[in-house]
Scaffold this active site. Structure first.
Site, PDB file in Angstrom:
ATOM      1  CG  ASP A 116     -11.089   0.760  25.604  1.00  0.00           C
ATOM      2  OD1 ASP A 116     -11.440  -0.395  25.887  1.00  0.00           O
ATOM      3  OD2 ASP A 116     -11.734   1.499  24.838  1.00  0.00           O
ATOM      4  CE1 TYR A 130     -11.360   6.340  24.084  1.00  0.00           C
ATOM      5  CE2 TYR A 130     -12.117   4.902  25.812  1.00  0.00           C
ATOM      6  CZ  TYR A 130     -11.413   5.097  24.649  1.00  0.00           C
ATOM      7  OH  TYR A 130     -10.774   4.052  24.049  1.00  0.00           O
ATOM      8  CE  LYS A 134       3.650   7.290  21.223  1.00  0.00           C
ATOM      9  NZ  LYS A 134       4.571   6.215  20.775  1.00  0.00           N
ATOM     10  CG  ASP A 145       5.013   2.890  21.279  1.00  0.00           C
ATOM     11  OD1 ASP A 145       5.106   3.157  22.493  1.00  0.00           O
ATOM     12  OD2 ASP A 145       5.698   3.466  20.421  1.00  0.00           O
ATOM     13  CG  ASP A 186     -10.703  -5.394  25.078  1.00  0.00           C
ATOM     14  OD1 ASP A 186     -11.106  -5.434  26.261  1.00  0.00           O
ATOM     15  OD2 ASP A 186     -11.452  -5.147  24.120  1.00  0.00           O
TER      16      ASP A 186
END
Ligand code: NAD
Length: 360
Positions: A245, A143, A188, A221, A249
């Site tokens: 992020d 970001y 990852k 994942d 959620d």
């Protein structure tokens, strides 16, 4: 001698002022029980700050926050300020304060209250015993990395430095030490170079500084699957900005209701920012029905992480549980009860009062 803490309140917009008021009154009621003195200073942020000063984060607000011991924020935003072409927007206030206070670690605990288990879309047996904390890196990663945006080609860059990883993992490992001693780092690393640096740095830091913490590495994942298949297995989860992020959620949805989830953002300086994860809920603002529990629980996080007042934090959290046990619910939680329980629907102020009566 009693301890003094100076707290800046940023009520903001919509239901922000309603829920922050109940949180403040909770701290005031707690004060004599623990011989803690709180002083409060209210400042502007968000849409109301734009209306009154033309800026979503006036300089005086930032200065006041820098000099405080902690900051409690309600929420910002609303239809009045949602014109996408406007030069200033309420949400800029949020980004500005996080940046201005150097808050690089976002902590979101997710605890499933047995009394509210039916509010979640997952089966009760999957949710039983869920009590986890997600620590998300907040000021680095993709970001904030270099980017280009053209009409035919665009890119963003996921860039992490070793010190950036170390400081957020240190926050997470410390929290794990104070909880059940288990840390799950999400990356990852099978594909991304920045994730391999993340993994090596995390492994080295935890081995050398936190030998009593059990560390595991999980690919992002796989993590999204594990979170809904076996969420009770996790204690503290740490990850970079974008993966965090998404995971925060997903984890929040385990709880079923936005009105129950607090958060903390911590950084280099001594000032932490505490806020509910929900927004300004313009659809119910001014009606006196907003659920104040996420904001009240945010003050418990403040007591724990900024002031080191663990016992006082526990008392607030227990008072919230007792209020739910006694069957009280704000309208967002209406219909959430076990079959053998009678529930009573109450408004924002009454819910705050009920929690205060259970502070002991
Ligand atoms: P929201 O969280 O404000 O509301 C989503 C839904 O949840 C609404 O139906 C609302 O009534 C309900 N809800 C939220 N909090 C509640 C509470 N405490 N008690 C009872 N019900 C509650 O999200 P949204 O509608 O997408 O956004 C509204 C505004 O809030 C937007 O301007 C958005 O930008 C802003 N926002 C701010 C923050 C923040 O300040 N940190 C976070 C998210 C959204």
């Amino acid at each position: 001698m009693s301890k003094n803490y100076h707290i800046v309140l940023l009520p903001g917009d919509g239901i922000g002022p309603e829920v922050v008021r109940e949180a403040r009154k909770t701290l005031e009621a707690l004060s004599p029980l623990f011989d803690l003195q709180f002083t409060f200073e209210e400042r502007l942020i968000g849409g109301i700050a734009i209306d009154e000063t033309g800026q979503p984060l006036p300089e005086e607000t930032l200065q006041a926050c820098r000099q405080a011991d902690a900051v409690l924020l309600g929420a910002v935003g609303g239809p009045k300020w949602s014109d996408p072409t406007a030069a200033v927007r309420p949400e800029q206030g949020l980004l500005g304060i996080r940046k201005g206070l150097g808050l690089y670690a976002n902590l979101r605990p997710v605890k499933i209250y047995p009394q509210l288990i039916s509010a979640s879309s997952l089966k009760p047996d999957v949710l039983a015993g869920v009590d986890l904390l997600v620590v998300r890196e907040l000021t680095g990663g993709i970001y904030f990395g270099p980017r280009e945006e053209g009409s035919e080609e665009a890119y963003d860059t996921m860039l992490y430095t070793r010190p950036e990883v170390e400081r957020v993992v240190r926050v997470a490992a410390k929290a794990a030490q104070e909880r059940r001693g288990k840390l799950t780092s999400v990356d990852k690393a099978n594909v991304l170079a920045s994730s391999r640096l993340w993994r090596q740095t995390t492994q080295h830091l935890v081995e050398t500084e936190f030998p009593d913490v059990t560390l595991e590495h999980v690919l992002v994942d796989a993590m999204t699957m594990y979170l809904i298949r076996r969420p009770a297995d996790f204690d503290v989860i740490v990850s970079g900005n974008m993966f965090g992020d998404i995971i925060t959620d997903e984890a929040a949805m385990l709880a079923g209701s936005m009105g129950m989830l607090p958060s903390a953002s911590l950084g280099e300086g001594r000032v932490g920012l505490y806020e509910p994860i929900h927004g300004s809920a313009p659809d119910i603002a001014g009606q006196g029905v907003a659920n104040p529990l996420a904001t009240i629980l945010s003050t418990a996080m403040m007591l724990r992480y900024s002031f080191g007042e663990k016992d006082a934090a526990d008392v607030i959290e227990r008072a919230v549980e007792r209020s739910l046990d006694a069957g009280y619910r704000t309208p967002d939680l209406a219909g959430v009860a076990s079959p053998d329980q009678t529930i009573e629907i109450v408004g924002t102020e009454a819910m705050g009062e009920i929690v205060r009566n259970f502070l002991y």
